[in-house]
Design an enzyme around this catalytic site. Structure first.
Site, short mmCIF file in Angstrom:
data_model
loop_
_atom_site.label_atom_id
_atom_site.label_comp_id
_atom_site.label_asym_id
_atom_site.label_seq_id
_atom_site.Cartn_x
_atom_site.Cartn_y
_atom_site.Cartn_z
N THR A 171 0.84 -1.21 0.00
CA THR A 171 0.00 0.00 0.00
C THR A 171 0.87 1.25 0.00
O THR A 171 0.65 2.18 -0.77
CB THR A 171 -0.88 0.02 1.27
OG1 THR A 171 -1.51 -1.25 1.41
CG2 THR A 171 -1.91 1.12 1.21
N ASN A 199 2.80 1.98 -3.21
CA ASN A 199 1.87 2.45 -4.24
C ASN A 199 1.36 3.87 -3.92
O ASN A 199 1.13 4.66 -4.83
CB ASN A 199 0.68 1.50 -4.38
CG ASN A 199 1.03 0.32 -5.28
OD1 ASN A 199 1.10 0.46 -6.49
ND2 ASN A 199 1.30 -0.84 -4.68
N GLU A 200 1.22 4.17 -2.61
CA GLU A 200 0.75 5.51 -2.22
C GLU A 200 1.72 6.58 -2.70
O GLU A 200 1.33 7.61 -3.25
CB GLU A 200 0.61 5.59 -0.70
CG GLU A 200 0.24 6.98 -0.20
CD GLU A 200 -0.08 7.03 1.29
OE1 GLU A 200 0.37 6.14 2.04
OE2 GLU A 200 -0.77 7.98 1.70
N ARG A 201 3.02 6.31 -2.54
CA ARG A 201 4.01 7.33 -2.92
C ARG A 201 4.02 7.56 -4.42
O ARG A 201 4.17 8.68 -4.88
CB ARG A 201 5.39 6.92 -2.41
CG ARG A 201 5.46 7.20 -0.92
CD ARG A 201 6.44 6.37 -0.18
NE ARG A 201 6.06 6.37 1.22
CZ ARG A 201 6.39 5.43 2.08
NH1 ARG A 201 7.11 4.40 1.70
NH2 ARG A 201 5.99 5.51 3.32
#
Ligand SMILES: Cc1cc2nc3c(=O)[nH]c(=O)nc-3n(C[C@H](O)[C@H](O)[C@H](O)COP(=O)(O)OP(=O)(O)OC[C@H]3O[C@@H](n4cnc5c(N)ncnc54)[C@H](O)[C@@H]3O)c2cc1C
Length: 406
Positions: free
Chosen positions: A239, A242-244
């Site tokens: 997560t 992928n967030e960055r």
């Protein structure tokens, strides 16, 4: 093998069955769910044209990720509605890749379609008052009940879109006797559970995009656990990586980001120019272009697999640039740049810099170096996991979480 020609053929087939001209006008953010648009998006998902690199039956065709651009270009040229990715960024950018990697078949089938069409909004219940940068220290407890399901109690904070969300990705402590990284489990939490209380938190802009969320006796069926019990930290890395990328790696045309409005003002308002501001604008313009091209490189890397810690570098650069550019714009506009007079507390459906004044952009960009990991913490990640430099001393790695000083 699905190639570009095959994707074009399938996209035209979808458009022939659902001609965009026959669809109602795009809805306002306040009423996203009109049926023509929703049906088109469902049909697109079912045709495997949502995210072409996902498996068949889950919105994709197992095609190379780079071919998504072929589908998007065809649909855009035909005026087809999109799923408003800015409104459902947490679902698309963070929940979906995690569900795809760790979810059971049943979870993938239940969650991915309404997530992608935007019928169900997602939020991220990770940060806590005592666990932000040191996320692994989190104290929200999930206790297994007799029937095998879970009862969750604790408090989360800075939860963007919690007031809109149907589902949340949640990490909670399931084993206080294990060291902090090892006793965490990852769940999907139903935001309509009566034990979930969402309270607005107002930001420097006056808006309340995010919330504090109190969890009291929240029931989570074991079927909504993602990954193994105690393996939540590893699942959360998918997560977070992928967030960055989602925050820092957006696809932009030249002058498409924050540099766009300031360049426009520069061209249209020659009376504001000074030599010093000119130098700064040119430097930032070049930096923005370098960031844009680096983002393209990162997306090419992504076609070969899951994002690694390199996304941290993009997100770092994006935060610095947005803050410097919006600061320059405020200076360039002089007194006018400081005008920001609407302090009514609003609950925006999305974070949208376009069409907002310089004052809003300046204030909102302050959060860019905090959200999705602070810049200081990302520098540590780049140092350790990209450059291979020695790690920071960590004395609490092998200590049971319950024995840590808090
Ligand atoms: C706009 C916005 C939206 C957000 N949305 C969400 C969301 O939807 N869901 C969610 O779970 N969270 C969300 N967050 C929370 C965000 O992830 C945290 O704020 C962030 O991780 C920092 O944690 P903290 O606020 O507790 O600060 P702290 O961790 O207390 O940090 C305080 C300061 O200490 C520095 N610091 C801490 N550790 C180190 C270290 N090891 N080395 C050097 N410096 C260090 C930090 O850089 C910072 O300057 C959001 C935040 C913002 C601003």
């Amino acid at each position: 093998m699905t190639d570009a020609a095959e994707l074009r053929r399938r996209t035209r087939e979808l458009l022939a069955a659902h001609p965009p001209a026959s669809l109602p006008a795009p809805p306002s953010p306040a009423s996203p769910g009109d049926t023509g648009r929703r049906d088109f998006l469902r049909a697109r998902f079912d045709a495997g044209l949502a995210w072409v690199h996902f498996p068949e039956g889950l919105g994709g065709l197992g095609a190379p990720r780079s071919l998504q651009a072929v589908v998007d270009a065809e649909l855009e040229a035909a005026g087809a509605p999109d799923n408003d990715p800015r409104r459902i960024g947490i679902g698309l950018g963070m929940a979906a890749p995690t569900i795809l990697q760790y979810g059971t078949e049943e979870q993938k089938r239940r969650f991915l379609r309404p997530l992608w069409t935007g019928e169900e909004v997602w939020c991220q219940l990770f940060s806590e008052p005592g666990a932000g940068s040191d996320l692994a220290a989190l104290g929200t407890r999930a206790v297994r009940e007799d029937g095998g399901d879970w009862r969750v109690d604790g408090q989360k904070v800075w939860t963007s879109s919690a007031h809109l969300a149907r589902w949340a990705i949640l990490i909670a402590r399931t084993d206080p006797d294990a060291p902090k990284h090892r006793g965490i489990t990852y769940f999907v939490c139903d935001m309509t559970d009566p034990g979930v209380e969402v309270r607005p938190l107002r930001q420097i802009t006056g808006e309340a995009e995010f919330n504090e969320v109190f969890l009291t006796g929240v029931r989570i069926p074991d079927a909504h656990r993602l990954g193994e019990v105690g393996d939540g930290w590893r699942v959360a890395q998918t997560t977070l990586n992928n967030e960055r990328v989602a925050i820092g790696g957006m696809r932009l045309p030249r002058e498409g980001g924050m540099i766009g409005p300031v360049s426009r003002t520069w061209r249209e308002r020659p009376e504001l120019r000074t030599h010093d501001l000119h130098q700064r604008l040119l430097k930032l313009w070049v930096d923005a272009e370098v960031a844009r091209l680096t983002g393209e490189r990162l997306r090419q890397q992504l076609t070969a697999g899951q994002p690694g810690p390199e996304g941290a570098g993009m997100k770092l650069g994006f935060a610095r640039l947005n803050q410097e550019i919006s600061g320059l714009e405020v200076e360039l506009r002089g007194e006018e740049g400081l005008l920001y007079d609407d302090w009514t507390m609003r609950r925006p459906e999305l974070v949208d810099f376009t069409g907002r004044d310089a004052g809003y952009r300046y204030l909102r960009s302050k959060g860019n170096s905090i959200e999705g990991g602070t810049s200081e913490v990302l520098l540590n990640i780049v140092a350790e996991r990209v450059l291979g430099l020695p790690a920071e001393p960590r004395t609490d790695k092998d200590v049971a979480w319950k024995d840590l000083a808090r």
